[in-house]
Design a protein around this motif. Structure first.
Motif, PDB file in Angstrom:
ATOM      1  N   ASN A 217      70.776-102.497   1.887  1.00  0.00           N
ATOM      2  CA  ASN A 217      71.256-101.333   2.640  1.00  0.00           C
ATOM      3  C   ASN A 217      72.121-100.492   1.708  1.00  0.00           C
ATOM      4  O   ASN A 217      73.292-100.792   1.488  1.00  0.00           O
ATOM      5  N   ASN A 320      63.355-100.376   2.806  1.00  0.00           N
ATOM      6  CA  ASN A 320      64.361-100.829   3.768  1.00  0.00           C
ATOM      7  C   ASN A 320      63.765-101.597   4.946  1.00  0.00           C
ATOM      8  O   ASN A 320      64.467-101.884   5.919  1.00  0.00           O
ATOM      9  N   LEU A 438      69.853 -98.569  10.043  1.00  0.00           N
ATOM     10  CA  LEU A 438      70.054 -99.840   9.353  1.00  0.00           C
ATOM     11  C   LEU A 438      71.259-100.591   9.903  1.00  0.00           C
ATOM     12  O   LEU A 438      71.277-101.823   9.921  1.00  0.00           O
TER      13      LEU A 438
END
Length: 465
Positions: A217, A320, A438
């Protein structure tokens, strides 16, 4: 009212960052015409030829590969399994700019890479690394201190990076009997422990930052600050431009978007000067060809630079572990709601849609297909805009009596400034959306069929900020 404010912001930007002085000096040096046009083209493309080598140093299983992937924005470096040792130097050219390479470099060990002759063994004198990322997932050893000392002797810069901070926090929260301890306490403790260990080796920690990162992240902890510092501390403007438009093309937080915006504003002036030069070259149709070519080239550069191209967004989602199409869907929703012309590029992809979109009020196609007389009348119509008129009045004394050059400069400056501001706003939104997405990973909303409502909630929360 909103349009008037935006127009005024475009006009005001002409007086920023010594823009007027730069225009005056450049015109005096190169004159108007082919020399200026050629020089501005060279100036706008120099960054693509800048060679940059980045050494990522550390032992095996320290998070080097995932750090390289996070910086490139794609899964290029294999994240190796436990028990596999790094014994070879591996190069990872950036897929969008092969002149920028990240090198996976083994750290010091007792067998293959001892301290004696270490920099010869890692190919420093062959590759001439521009700067170094010294990586560990625990504490920095005396070997790391040795490497840092040697890098300083070479007058190169380095960054101390501690990876897997997220795993450390999770483990300590699970193991701790103290239920009052929180994430910030653990981060502060880890940072202090690293400083204490380095100080035990007589390393001056007051001069260097320690970056705690989560490679999964890039919005968390010190990752955004790391990328910002790497770009800000470049040895020259050209190196900074290359890094910002290549590595910085990925999402690393709103501060990076601001850095890119300031950089790209300088390109607007150079492109406008090239347009002015094209305005006085006595070849029928040359001026309009220059203007349309400039608009297309510049807008594509801005689009890629902000990481808004379809391929950039898809790579970001893959890196991601976000479901494909999530970011694009959110961008389309926002742009459709705002009735923003950028929607066409996001929906169709930049190269396909630019010919239908590059000019103010979607006039590019009709302009490109018109006669010279019609072209001039349309440009004159655009010049009645208060923003363009004011810019024209400011620049004409510098450029001289060639009204066509002044008008070309003003129209191009206005159009590119307007589009650049629009793209910056969208890049800010994309950063905020992905960051919030995220941060909610624990709810797994991106992996469920209920993502529509969650996406709406995130968009609404960004509007409220």
């Amino acid at each position: 009212m909103g349009s008037t404010v935006k127009n005024q912001n475009v006009v005001n930007s002409f007086g920023e960052d010594n823009t007027y002085a730069f225009v005056e000096e450049t015109v005096k040096k190169h004159g108007l015409g082919t020399a200026l046009y050629g020089q501005m083209k060279v100036e706008r493309e120099k960054w693509r030829k800048e060679m940059i080598n980045i050494a990522v140093i550390g032992q095996a299983r320290q998070g080097k590969s995932s750090l390289i992937n996070a910086q490139i924005g794609q899964k290029l470096a294999e994240v190796r399994a436990t028990g596999v040792c790094t014994t070879n130097i591996r190069s990872f050219p950036h897929p969008k700019n092969p002149n920028i390479e990240l090198w996976d470099v083994p750290g010091i060990d007792a067998v293959n890479f001892s301290r004696e002759g270490y920099f010869e063994k890692i190919g420093y004198y062959d590759n001439e690394y521009d700067f170094f990322l010294i990586v560990t997932k625990d504490i920095f050893s005396s070997d790391a201190k040795f490497i840092a000392d040697e890098i300083q002797k070479l007058n190169k810069r380095f960054y101390l990076i501690r990876t897997h901070i997220d795993d450390t926090i999770l483990k300590q929260l699970e193991d701790s009997s103290d239920k009052t301890i929180d994430e910030s306490d653990i981060v502060a403790e880890v940072r202090q422990n690293i400083k204490a260990e380095l100080q035990s080796f007589n390393f001056d920690t007051s001069k260097f930052k320690i970056y705690l990162v989560n490679n999964r992240n890039v919005f968390e902890y010190d990752f955004p600050q790391l990328m910002e510092d790497i770009c800000k501390e470049c040895v020259c403007d050209l190196q900074q431009e290359a890094l910002l438009l290549t590595i910085g093309g990925n999402c690393y937080g709103c501060q990076m978007v601001e850095l890119k915006y300031k950089l790209l504003k300088k390109r607007v002036v150079k492109a406008s000067l090239a347009s002015a030069a094209g305005g006085v070259i006595p070849i029928p149709g040359f001026s309009i060809l220059v203007d349309i070519t400039l608009l297309v080239e510049e807008i594509l550069t801005y689009f890629e630079g902000f990481g808004l191209s379809k391929s950039s967004i898809e790579s970001l989602e893959d890196l991601n572990n976000v479901r494909k199409g999530t970011i694009e869907k959110a961008l389309k929703r926002k742009l459709k709601e705002e009735k923003n012309g950028l929607l066409h590029i996001i929906r169709e992809g930049a190269p396909k849609s630019l010919s239908n979109w590059i000019s103010i009020r979607r006039a590019a196609v009709s302009i490109a297909g018109s006669s010279s007389r019609m072209i001039l009348s349309k440009l004159a119509l655009l010049a009645t805009s208060s923003a363009i008129e004011t810019t024209f009045q400011w620049v004409l004394p510098v450029i001289g009596s060639a009204a066509s050059a002044g008008l070309s400069f003003a129209v191009t400056f206005y159009q590119l400034s307007y589009f650049l501001t629009q793209m910056k706003d969208i890049a800010m939104f994309a950063n905020s959306f992905l960051s919030k997405s995220l941060s909610q990973r624990s709810t797994s909303f991106l992996q469920t069929s209920e993502d529509n409502d969650s996406t709406e909630d995130i968009i609404a929360s960004i509007k409220d900020e």
